[in-house]
Design an enzyme around this catalytic site. Structure first.
Site, PDB file in Angstrom:
ATOM      1  N   LYS A   6       2.562  11.462  -3.338  1.00 48.62           N
ATOM      2  CA  LYS A   6       1.546  10.756  -4.121  1.00 48.62           C
ATOM      3  C   LYS A   6       0.593  11.739  -4.807  1.00 48.62           C
ATOM      4  CE  LYS A   6      -1.797   6.984  -3.448  1.00 48.62           C
ATOM      5  NZ  LYS A   6      -2.267   6.017  -2.437  1.00 48.62           N
ATOM      6  N   ASP A  15       0.877  -1.164   0.000  1.00 53.52           N
ATOM      7  CA  ASP A  15       0.000   0.000   0.000  1.00 53.52           C
ATOM      8  C   ASP A  15       0.915   1.215   0.000  1.00 53.52           C
ATOM      9  OD1 ASP A  15      -1.727   2.085   0.441  1.00 53.52           O
ATOM     10  OD2 ASP A  15      -2.293   1.482   2.472  1.00 53.52           O
ATOM     11  N   ASP A  18     -13.240   4.961   1.059  1.00 54.51           N
ATOM     12  CA  ASP A  18     -11.796   5.009   1.320  1.00 54.51           C
ATOM     13  C   ASP A  18     -11.348   6.469   1.396  1.00 54.51           C
ATOM     14  OD1 ASP A  18      -9.083   4.826   1.417  1.00 54.51           O
ATOM     15  OD2 ASP A  18      -8.859   3.484  -0.281  1.00 54.51           O
ATOM     16  N   GLU A  70      -7.162   0.610  -4.621  1.00 55.06           N
ATOM     17  CA  GLU A  70      -7.164   0.495  -3.167  1.00 55.06           C
ATOM     18  C   GLU A  70      -8.498  -0.010  -2.599  1.00 55.06           C
ATOM     19  OE1 GLU A  70      -5.980   4.385  -2.056  1.00 55.06           O
ATOM     20  OE2 GLU A  70      -3.914   4.114  -2.728  1.00 55.06           O
TER      21      GLU A  70
END
Length: 574
Positions: free
Chosen positions: A70, A8, A185, A162
């Protein structure tokens, strides 16, 4: 087969795991910590500190400590200019002192640490990995993530979404067939809502929606604005206080020697935190409703709602989700670890350690090519399950063409100009009358969500294959705008498409009639005059942009030329 680790690669934190004896095990570093902060500090020699050690340097040297990378990966330089960060970002690069780094180079340093931790723990080399990304990452961001893995020394076996990985972590493959699950999420830098359906052990994503520029970082920024400071030490103390407020009603933020001998002190209540965070949490509502609409579901038809990401620890978020979906969400998994566990299970599936679950993702936007008249011809519709391969046959619109330009598009609008151009290439063939050449165009999206386009001349077998390495190189705000515009302009877009198709048909008929009249010697004057009159009506209708009038005029011209067409057919048969 050799080990495949699941990773992850998060905005705030990253984790790595491996299947051991049939169970997904998250790997701890030398200090016993499973969670590695996604932070890199670069010293004056260009040497890197990664993880918790870099977190401490963020307070001391914020300009040379990289975090939330990210949010930058796979984005154009111009899209990075509005990002509020303590370090310098210029022309698509991260600048530290006199050196420049691509975002994927920084992510690769985080991945290298995870790789080293895994190899230290397992006592053997690890070279293969599954890496997760937000479901709404475009091809440019997915490719950049894959590149980061390769720079770190991994063979990246799969890039997976994800929320889809999280469903595996929650063990939802044990639900009854046809069960439908919403995965909410909300992480440090991204938000996704995915709707999944389980069919005999197969997870299929029915719809997904989200924003890769929305996350817990936005709450942190809003809190700092409330405290009227950007001090790095205050920020670290504030984040710790925010975490404590998930369980406590009131906390104190204290930083000694803030201004000389004077310290910084402020009390913060959960109520105050929720007042600041509520507008940011509320932004997720539109994404949730859009995903439900795309899946053609009402909230009450869902079998489960699960929470993923550190922000979902907040009581405010849990109440919001319960109100929005009309049910209490499942919270049995650690929200910080669920995605990593799912990635590890997926890695086990690829290595053969897990055999009874299949995972299918979807493409978030339609893919197609531009056709004659500037129309968008969809080849792979939005929310199609991937991997997928689909194609169509195309021909020429003009006689004696020697090549065809393949303009690859992504978007939801009817006209090509309103969609995003992913790339363009040409394929050559022998010149012939219009409509004679046949060119097959095939789109293939692989398991990582990367698009490959093939064009083949069916006569000679000549072909070209192009990989779209930067499929949607635009900001995620533009992705949201695309979906919103497709709904807002749906009626106008359809009207313009119908008009364009009717216009092309009318112009083609006029050209054919004019050609026949020039070469037809055995046609009486009355019939010729009728055809000319009907042709003029079509020309007048063309200039009016009235679709119904043009359709009516075209039908009348077609009827007027029936006898002439029959005569020509009989002549051709003879």
């Amino acid at each position: 087969m050799s080990d495949i680790v699941g990773i992850d690669l998060g905005t705030t934190n990253s984790l790595v795991g491996v299947m051991e004896a049939g169970f997904p095990i998250l790997i701890a570093d030398e200090n016993g910590e499973r969670i590695t902060p996604s932070i890199v500090h670069l010293n004056d020699k260009g040497e890197a500190l990664v993880g918790r050690a870099a977190t401490r340097m963020r307070v001391l040297e914020p300009r040379s400590t990289i975090y939330s990378v990210k949010r930058l990966i796979g984005r154009r330089g111009t899209d990075m200019e509005d990002v509020d960060l303590a370090y310098e970002v210029s022309k698509g690069k991260i600048r530290v002192r006199d050196r420049s780094y691509a975002p994927e180079e920084i992510s690769a340093l985080v991945l290298k640490k995870l790789k080293a931790d895994a190899e230290r723990s397992l006592g053997r080399e690890v070279s293969r990995a599954v890496i997760t990304v937000p479901a709404y990452f475009n091809d440019a961001q997915r490719n950049a993530t894959k590149r980061a893995g390769e720079l770190a020394g991994f063979s990246v076996e799969r890039i997976i979404n994800e929320p889809t990985a999280a469903a595996l972590a929650y063990g939802l493959d044990k639900l009854k067939s046809k069960s439908k699950i919403a995965v909410y999420d909300f992480g440090g830098g991204t938000f996704d809502l995915s709707i999944l359906e389980l069919n005999e052990g197969v997870f299929q994503v029915l719809a997904t929606n989200g924003n890769t520029q929305l996350g817990g970082d936005d709450i942190d920024r809003a809190l700092l604005e409330k405290l009227s400071t950007k001090d790095a030490r205050v920020r670290e103390a504030m984040i710790e206080a925010k975490h404590r407020l998930s369980a406590e009603d009131k906390v104190s933020i204290d930083v000694p020697f803030f201004k000389g001998a004077e310290g910084f002190h402020v009390d913060l209540t959960r109520e105050e935190l929720e007042e600041i965070a509520r507008p940011i949490v509320e932004k997720t509502r539109a994404h949730c409703l859009r995903a439900l609409a795309d899946a053609k579901l009402r909230p009450e038809r869902l079998d489960e709602v699960i929470l993923v990401g550190g922000v979902t620890r907040m009581p405010l978020v849990r109440r919001f989700v319960a109100e929005l979906f009309g049910r209490e969400p499942k919270t049995s998994q650690n929200p910080d670890e669920a995605v990593a566990i799912g990635a590890t299970i997926q890695a086990g599936m690829l290595s053969g350690a897990v055999c009874d679950v299949v995972l299918l993702d979807v493409t978030p936007l339609s893919l197609g090519i531009e056709t004659f008249g500037g129309l968008m011809n969809v080849i792979i519709p939005r929310n199609s399950t991937i991997p997928i391969k689909r194609g169509e046959m195309f021909t020429t619109a003009v006689s004696n063409q020697r090549l065809m330009s393949i303009k690859v598009l992504q978007g939801e609008r009817e006209m090509a100009r309103d969609n995003w151009k992913l790339g363009e290439f040409e394929i050559e063939f022998e010149p012939a009358l219009k409509g004679v050449p046949r060119v097959g165009v095939q789109f293939e999206i692989d398991a990582n969500g990367i698009l490959h386009v093939l064009a083949r001349d069916t006569k000679t077998g000549s072909e070209k294959i192009v990989e779209m390495k930067s499929a949607v190189d635009v900001s995620d705000e533009a992705v949201e705008a695309m979906l919103a515009d497709s709904l807002e302009h749906a009626f106008e877009d359809v009207s313009e498409r119908v008009w364009t198709e009717t216009k092309l048909k009318a112009e083609e008929m006029l050209a054919a009639v004019d050609n026949v009249l020039r070469n037809a010697d055995k046609i009486d004057n009355v019939e010729r005059e009728e055809i000319l009159r009907r042709s003029e009506e079509v020309r007048v209708a063309l200039s009016s942009r009235n679709t119904e009038a043009l359709k009516k005029a075209t039908v009348a011209l077609d009827a007027a030329t029936q006898q002439l067409a029959a005569m020509l057919l009989e002549k051709a048969i003879r």
